[in-house]
Design a protein around this motif. Structure first.
Motif, mmCIF file in Angstrom:
data_model
loop_
_atom_site.group_PDB
_atom_site.id
_atom_site.type_symbol
_atom_site.label_atom_id
_atom_site.label_comp_id
_atom_site.label_asym_id
_atom_site.label_seq_id
_atom_site.Cartn_x
_atom_site.Cartn_y
_atom_site.Cartn_z
ATOM 1 N N GLY A 95 0.785 -1.233 0.000
ATOM 2 C CA GLY A 95 0.000 0.000 0.000
ATOM 3 C C GLY A 95 0.810 1.272 0.000
ATOM 4 O O GLY A 95 0.266 2.356 0.189
ATOM 5 N N GLU A 96 2.119 1.160 -0.245
ATOM 6 C CA GLU A 96 2.958 2.351 -0.249
ATOM 7 C C GLU A 96 2.967 3.008 -1.625
ATOM 8 O O GLU A 96 2.765 2.348 -2.638
ATOM 9 N N ALA A 97 3.185 4.317 -1.652
ATOM 10 C CA ALA A 97 3.234 5.053 -2.912
ATOM 11 C C ALA A 97 4.491 4.683 -3.685
ATOM 12 O O ALA A 97 5.586 4.606 -3.113
ATOM 13 N N GLN A 98 4.323 4.439 -4.980
ATOM 14 C CA GLN A 98 5.464 4.075 -5.824
ATOM 15 C C GLN A 98 5.551 4.933 -7.087
ATOM 16 O O GLN A 98 6.266 4.593 -8.022
ATOM 17 N N GLY A 99 4.811 6.039 -7.111
ATOM 18 C CA GLY A 99 4.828 6.904 -8.283
ATOM 19 C C GLY A 99 3.425 7.291 -8.689
ATOM 20 O O GLY A 99 2.470 7.130 -7.906
ATOM 21 N N VAL A 100 3.279 7.786 -9.917
ATOM 22 C CA VAL A 100 1.968 8.192 -10.415
ATOM 23 C C VAL A 100 1.763 7.695 -11.835
ATOM 24 O O VAL A 100 2.725 7.498 -12.585
ATOM 25 N N ALA A 101 0.499 7.492 -12.181
ATOM 26 C CA ALA A 101 0.127 7.140 -13.555
ATOM 27 C C ALA A 101 -0.543 8.343 -14.187
ATOM 28 O O ALA A 101 -1.422 8.974 -13.579
ATOM 29 N N LEU A 102 -0.116 8.693 -15.393
ATOM 30 C CA LEU A 102 -0.699 9.819 -16.109
ATOM 31 C C LEU A 102 -1.864 9.351 -16.964
ATOM 32 O O LEU A 102 -1.992 8.155 -17.265
ATOM 33 N N GLN A 103 -2.709 10.275 -17.357
ATOM 34 C CA GLN A 103 -3.901 9.906 -18.132
ATOM 35 C C GLN A 103 -3.560 9.343 -19.503
ATOM 36 O O GLN A 103 -4.356 8.612 -20.086
ATOM 37 N N ASP A 104 -2.351 9.674 -19.996
ATOM 38 C CA ASP A 104 -1.959 9.123 -21.305
ATOM 39 C C ASP A 104 -1.351 7.734 -21.182
ATOM 40 O O ASP A 104 -0.864 7.167 -22.164
ATOM 41 N N GLY A 105 -1.371 7.176 -19.955
ATOM 42 C CA GLY A 105 -0.861 5.822 -19.748
ATOM 43 C C GLY A 105 0.565 5.753 -19.242
ATOM 44 O O GLY A 105 1.028 4.685 -18.807
ATOM 45 N N THR A 106 1.284 6.863 -19.286
ATOM 46 C CA THR A 106 2.668 6.891 -18.799
ATOM 47 C C THR A 106 2.702 6.685 -17.287
ATOM 48 O O THR A 106 1.858 7.207 -16.561
ATOM 49 N N GLU A 107 3.676 5.888 -16.836
ATOM 50 C CA GLU A 107 3.882 5.697 -15.408
ATOM 51 C C GLU A 107 5.210 6.333 -15.001
ATOM 52 O O GLU A 107 6.235 6.108 -15.641
ATOM 53 N N VAL A 108 5.161 7.144 -13.957
ATOM 54 C CA VAL A 108 6.364 7.779 -13.421
ATOM 55 C C VAL A 108 6.625 7.167 -12.054
ATOM 56 O O VAL A 108 5.845 7.357 -11.119
ATOM 57 N N ARG A 109 7.708 6.419 -11.942
ATOM 58 C CA ARG A 109 8.017 5.706 -10.703
ATOM 59 C C ARG A 109 8.823 6.580 -9.757
ATOM 60 O O ARG A 109 9.699 7.342 -10.170
ATOM 61 N N SER A 110 8.526 6.484 -8.464
ATOM 62 C CA SER A 110 9.230 7.269 -7.460
ATOM 63 C C SER A 110 9.038 6.644 -6.088
ATOM 64 O O SER A 110 8.023 5.985 -5.831
ATOM 65 N N LYS A 111 10.010 6.854 -5.210
ATOM 66 C CA LYS A 111 9.883 6.354 -3.839
ATOM 67 C C LYS A 111 8.943 7.237 -3.012
ATOM 68 O O LYS A 111 8.357 6.774 -2.036
ATOM 69 N N LEU A 112 8.846 8.499 -3.395
ATOM 70 C CA LEU A 112 7.989 9.444 -2.678
ATOM 71 C C LEU A 112 7.096 10.182 -3.665
ATOM 72 O O LEU A 112 7.500 10.436 -4.802
ATOM 73 N N VAL A 113 5.895 10.526 -3.213
ATOM 74 C CA VAL A 113 4.970 11.327 -4.021
ATOM 75 C C VAL A 113 4.454 12.462 -3.142
ATOM 76 O O VAL A 113 3.946 12.225 -2.043
ATOM 77 N N LEU A 114 4.624 13.694 -3.611
ATOM 78 C CA LEU A 114 4.074 14.856 -2.914
ATOM 79 C C LEU A 114 2.939 15.425 -3.752
ATOM 80 O O LEU A 114 3.112 15.656 -4.944
ATOM 81 N N SER A 115 1.795 15.624 -3.132
ATOM 82 C CA SER A 115 0.633 16.134 -3.854
ATOM 83 C C SER A 115 0.327 17.565 -3.431
ATOM 84 O O SER A 115 0.107 17.854 -2.252
#
Length: 356
Positions: A95-115
């Motif tokens: 359940g930990e954050a591992q990045g974000v998925a964009l609406q165009d399908g691209t996935e950006v991987r990261s250890k931390l996500v700040l919103s």
């Protein structure tokens, strides 16, 4: 109560009402609402170039501030993807954050996500609800996001000339043109009446108006001789009485009320208007992602500040999702162009990052 604070220090009703506008700005509250005094304090926090409580214009418009932050970030190796909408936060097995998925399908991987999005968008739209504690979801849903604000941007072909201080013959800006001009603020009772009308679903018949002319200080914002006028007005309910929505007719009717008020103070203003852009609370939500149109991502009331912002036990920028941090106006200490929430969140994220 704000009224008690102002009555203690001041005698002049117009002065008290003018100061009171900063206690209700962006808030669906009256100067008589308990807790309104804090909002005034929030607006005079900090300093600008050594002057306590001062505000300033950004040369080139507010977008120039975003560009300056972006340039500072990219100079240190950041990659910025503009116009790339985030679809959801990527979660790992635990359940930990591992990045974000964009609406165009691209996935950006990261250890931390700040919103920097609102708590509502971050936790109710970008995270699957089953991944969050039920009581936390309920707390986020219950955040008061009512907003009274309708922003009107105006292009004019000449500088407004006010009856109280007429323009010079050369038409050049005078000192008051370079300040925040408060209209319909002769008394706190006027503000309370404007609030009461909106509380019953009706746009204020004599709305509170904060008028700024940024082109008076930054001529590059408009063609020679012309100006841009920014109107921050309230009170306007998100939903009109009878469940009516803000259609084009309602939007223009309210703007006409605002312009009629300005005309009383500055005859000839309406004739100078070249164009106007009217942003009601639903418009502010749709365009900028502000929940309910609230410029602070949630009311700055005492029950939604400090340890309760955005929810009790989660005021320290961390969230129920490990590796996901809230860094926008919905986090402590709240809204305003000061960057405190982002700075604080960054320090917490950096501290955690060292242990990953």
């Amino acid at each position: 109560l704000l009224g008690q604070i102002l009555d203690h220090w001041f005698e002049s009703e117009p002065l008290k009402a003018t100061l009171a506008t900063d206690a209700v700005i962006g808030a669906m509250t009256s100067p008589h609402t308990p807790g309104s005094g804090y909002v005034l304090l929030h607006h005079v926090m900090g300093e600008l170039e050594g002057r306590r409580g001062a505000w300033g214009y950004v040369a080139g418009g507010m977008g120039a501030l975003s560009q300056a932050i972006a340039q500072a970030a990219t100079a240190r190796g950041a990659h910025i993807f503009a116009e790339k909408a985030v679809c959801h936060v990527l979660l790992g097995r635990d359940g930990e954050a591992q990045g974000v998925a964009l609406q165009d399908g691209t996935e950006v991987r990261s250890k931390l996500v700040l919103s920097n999005a609102s708590p509502q968008i971050t936790f109710l739209e970008l995270i699957p609800q089953e991944q969050l504690p039920k009581d936390f979801v309920q707390q986020i849903r219950q955040i008061d996001t009512r907003s009274p604000v309708t922003k009107i941007n105006v292009a004019v072909d000449r500088l407004p000339s006010f009856l109280a201080a007429p323009n010079a013959r050369d038409g050049q800006p005078l000192p008051h043109h370079q300040c925040s001009i408060h209209l319909n603020c002769e008394g706190t009772q006027l503000l309370h009446q404007a609030f009461t009308e909106a509380a019953h679903g009706h746009p204020s018949s004599r709305p509170m108006i904060e008028l700024c002319i940024p082109s008076a200080l930054d001529p590059g914002l408009a063609p020679p001789g012309c100006h841009v006028v920014s109107l921050f007005t309230q009170y306007t309910p998100s939903m009109l009485a009878g469940g009516r929505s803000w259609d084009e007719q309602a939007r223009n009717a309210y703007a006409d009320t605002v312009f009629d008020c300005i005309e009383d103070y500055a005859p000839g203003f309406k004739a100078s208007v070249i164009g106007r852009d009217i942003l009601t609370p639903p418009d502010l939500e749709r365009i900028f992602g502000l929940p309910g149109g609230n410029i602070f991502h949630g009311g700055m009331s005492l029950d939604q500040l400090y340890f309760a912002r955005p929810a009790p036990s989660y005021s320290g920028y961390r969230s129920p999702v490990p590796g996901l941090y809230l860094c926008g106006s919905g986090a402590h200490p709240g809204g305003g162009v000061m960057g405190a929430a982002g700075r604080n969140a960054a320090h917490v994220a950096i501290k955690d990052f060292r242990h990953l």
